[in-house]
Design a protein around this motif. Structure first.
Motif, short mmCIF file in Angstrom:
data_model
loop_
_atom_site.label_atom_id
_atom_site.label_comp_id
_atom_site.label_asym_id
_atom_site.label_seq_id
_atom_site.Cartn_x
_atom_site.Cartn_y
_atom_site.Cartn_z
N SER A 183 -97.10 24.06 1.13
CA SER A 183 -96.24 25.42 0.24
C SER A 183 -96.04 25.22 -1.27
O SER A 183 -95.68 24.08 -1.51
N LEU A 184 -96.39 26.35 -1.77
CA LEU A 184 -95.99 26.23 -3.37
C LEU A 184 -94.55 26.19 -3.69
O LEU A 184 -94.34 25.54 -4.78
N LYS A 185 -93.72 26.42 -2.87
CA LYS A 185 -92.41 26.36 -2.97
C LYS A 185 -91.83 24.85 -3.22
O LYS A 185 -90.87 24.54 -3.83
N LYS A 186 -92.69 24.00 -2.15
CA LYS A 186 -92.20 22.62 -2.24
C LYS A 186 -93.16 21.72 -3.39
O LYS A 186 -92.65 20.99 -4.01
N TYR A 187 -94.32 22.45 -3.60
CA TYR A 187 -95.22 21.63 -4.57
C TYR A 187 -95.49 22.67 -5.68
O TYR A 187 -96.79 22.96 -5.78
N PRO A 188 -94.64 23.17 -6.44
CA PRO A 188 -94.85 24.18 -7.47
C PRO A 188 -95.70 23.69 -8.58
O PRO A 188 -96.43 24.37 -9.47
#
Length: 201
Positions: A183-188
């Motif tokens: 997820s981009l939320k976790k790995y921005p």
């Protein structure tokens, strides 16, 4: 026999008579609205507005809850992080791949835009104990690589996690925890294109 003037006035008289009957009824109903009813109406309008905002912010919820063959996908507050929205996947170990494939193959949504939790599964791999040189790597793009970590559970079912790495010179650095879905939320800080490729691989 009615003359022409009376005939022309007849529809207006009917409307006027109807208003005389309906107007007191409308006034009575308005006066009957209690403060509690008004407060409830205000609360209902506020909840409706919040629900509309929620749908705009997280459009994938129009598909949810989703019942698949041996798995279910819901949404709500995250349990493993402080984020206010997560997809939650309930699955059997034998049907987990179907749930992951369903989410990563959605055409209208990029699953990397969402956090996805799998509460039925605990990852047995610790990234700090992994040796990048011992992993089989697949190049995704530029210096980003994907590796798969698999194990057999107590039912003899193969469970596979994914790991993202970056090549620097001749060495590799592990960038993520083992995940079913990135997820981009976790790995921005990671490129969204890399996360999307990794999820679909």
């Amino acid at each position: 026999m009615l003359n022409q003037k009376t005939k022309n006035l007849l529809p207006l008289l009917i409307i006027f008579a109807s208003l005389l009957i309906l107007l007191p009824l409308v006034i009575f109903l308005i006066q009957k609205t209690s403060p509690e009813d008004a407060a409830q109406q205000s609360l209902d309008e506020e909840i409706f507005a919040e629900a509309e905002d929620y749908y705009k912010k997280y459009p994938i919820i129009e598909l949810l809850p989703y019942l698949g063959d041996g798995f279910r996908i819901d949404y709500g507050l995250c349990e493993l992080s402080e984020n206010d929205f997560c997809l939650r996947v309930s699955a059997l170990s034998s049907t987990l791949p179907h749930a992951v494939e369903f989410l990563t193959s959605l055409e209208s949504y990029d699953i990397s835009d969402y956090l996805v939790e799998f509460p039925d599964f605990i990852c047995p791999f610790d990234k700090s104990s992994l040796d990048p040189s011992a992993l089989e790597l697949i190049n995704l793009e530029n210096n980003y690589y994907l590796s798969t970590l698999s194990y057999e559970n107590y039912e003899g079912t193969k469970i596979s996690y994914k790991l993202l790495l970056e090549k620097s010179g001749s060495s590799y650095k592990i960038l993520t925890d083992p995940e079913f879905i990135f997820s981009l939320k976790k790995y921005p800080s990671l490129p969204s294109s890399v996360l999307t490729l990794a999820n679909k691989s």
